[in-house]
Design an enzyme around this catalytic site. Structure first.
Site, PDB file in Angstrom:
ATOM      1  N   CYS A  70      28.808 112.906  24.906  1.00 40.98           N
ATOM      2  CA  CYS A  70      27.751 112.138  24.466  1.00 40.98           C
ATOM      3  C   CYS A  70      28.215 110.582  24.093  1.00 40.98           C
ATOM      4  CB  CYS A  70      27.154 112.662  23.123  1.00 40.98           C
ATOM      5  SG  CYS A  70      25.935 111.445  22.507  1.00 40.98           S
ATOM      6  N   CYS A 180      24.651 107.652  29.691  1.00 40.10           N
ATOM      7  CA  CYS A 180      23.989 108.682  28.760  1.00 40.10           C
ATOM      8  C   CYS A 180      23.849 109.886  29.545  1.00 40.10           C
ATOM      9  CB  CYS A 180      22.495 108.319  28.252  1.00 40.10           C
ATOM     10  SG  CYS A 180      21.837 109.591  27.405  1.00 40.10           S
TER      11      CYS A 180
HETATM   12  N1  DGL Z   1      23.265 112.389  25.462  1.00 38.49           N
HETATM   13  C1  DGL Z   1      23.742 111.248  24.600  1.00 38.49           C
HETATM   14  C2  DGL Z   1      24.462 110.200  25.271  1.00 38.49           C
HETATM   15  O1  DGL Z   1      25.146 110.309  26.076  1.00 38.49           O
HETATM   16  C3  DGL Z   1      22.375 110.599  23.817  1.00 38.49           C
HETATM   17  C4  DGL Z   1      21.226 110.918  23.736  1.00 38.49           C
HETATM   18  C5  DGL Z   1      20.420 111.053  22.447  1.00 38.49           C
HETATM   19  O2  DGL Z   1      19.823 109.720  22.296  1.00 38.49           O
HETATM   20  O3  DGL Z   1      20.454 111.764  21.571  1.00 38.49           O
HETATM   21  O4  DGL Z   1      24.410 108.776  25.030  1.00 38.49           O
END
Ligand code: DGL
Length: 263
Positions: A70, A180
């Site tokens: 993430c 993301c």
């Molecule tokens: N999947 C996450 C990232 O790579 C973030 C998603 C969220 O906003 O929770 O930034």
């Protein structure tokens, strides 16, 4: 080795999906903080608290390494987690360096959540790469909620992306960096909207190479041919996922990632 992949939600499956291909002999835990997703529109402090909670759980599962799959959690909390725990912790980094190595002197559109876009970590990366004049930044936070709802190519998604992308002259750009992990699900919709020369780059390979280095793992080249599936246990915010409905949901996301893989 048992390796944990952690994300606010189902975005981290895109990193796990890649790991399943190149590390089929490892055992994986996938932790989606479904109670608190999305992270990208919360404060840094809140995200730090969520991540600290998840790490407490994961470290107790006796894992050999944790991949923070993430970008938002990496931006807000990875430094604090590394100070607290001694096991290998691997974060995500938007693939700006790769974009500039592949296509020097062309602009790159870096897409991510609000926290990542405004965070110090991304600004420091851009300075380190001397990429100020080449990197344009755009928060696409709403894609996270679309992805969690399994809405990937509806008219609403398409309109949202058309609107967001309308601010740029893509003839100046080489690529869109998916900063993301939730954004990998939208590659076909983005492909439809953007000119054919635009490439999509994510940080999955770089993150996994770093995991392999830090945790002393060995890439298995055979995996693609043998189709061997590694053992994976799924958790939503610390609760083991056992229901057929939820396991089917996760399987559908992985199937979607199979479709997006070559775009
Ligand atoms: N999947 C996450 C990232 O790579 C973030 C998603 C969220 O906003 O929770 O930034």
């Amino acid at each position: 080795m048992k390796v944990a992949f952690f994300d606010s939600g189902i975005g981290g499956l895109s990193v796990l999906h890649h790991a399943m291909k190149i590390l089929p002999n490892e055992e994986f835990i996938f932790y989606a903080d479904e109670d608190n997703v999305p992270y990208g529109t919360k404060t840094q402090e809140q995200v730090l608290e969520y991540v600290a909670e998840a790490f407490k759980f994961l470290v107790a599962q006796d894992v050999g390494a944790i991949v923070v799959a993430c970008n938002t959690a990496t931006s807000a909390a990875v430094r604090a987690m590394r100070e607290k725990y001694s096991l290998p912790i691997v974060g995500m980094e938007p693939a700006i360096k790769r974009a500039l190595d592949l296509f020097p002197a062309r602009k790159v559109l870096v897409t991510a959540t609000e926290i990542t876009i405004t965070g110090e970590k991304l600004q420091a990366l851009i300075d380190r790469l001397n990429a100020r004049e080449f990197a344009e930044l755009r928060a696409l936070s709403e894609l996270v909620e679309f992805a969690e709802r399994m809405e990937f190519n509806s008219a609403a998604v398409e309109n949202y992306l058309r609107e967001e992308f309308s601010a740029y002259d893509f003839s100046e750009f080489s690529s869109v960096v998916l900063g993301c992990t939730h954004f990998n699900y939208f590659k076909d919709t983005m492909r439809k909207i953007l000119p054919a020369h635009i490439k999509f780059l994510d940080g999955n390979e770089g993150t996994l190479n770093q995991l392999i280095r830090l945790a002393g793992l060995v890439k298995s080249e055979k995996s693609l041919a043998t189709n061997h599936q590694p053992l994976i246990t799924y958790y939503y915010s610390g609760r083991k996922v056992t229901s057929t409905k939820e396991l089917t949901r996760l399987k559908k996301y992985l199937q979607r990632l199979d479709e997006m893989y070559l775009i």
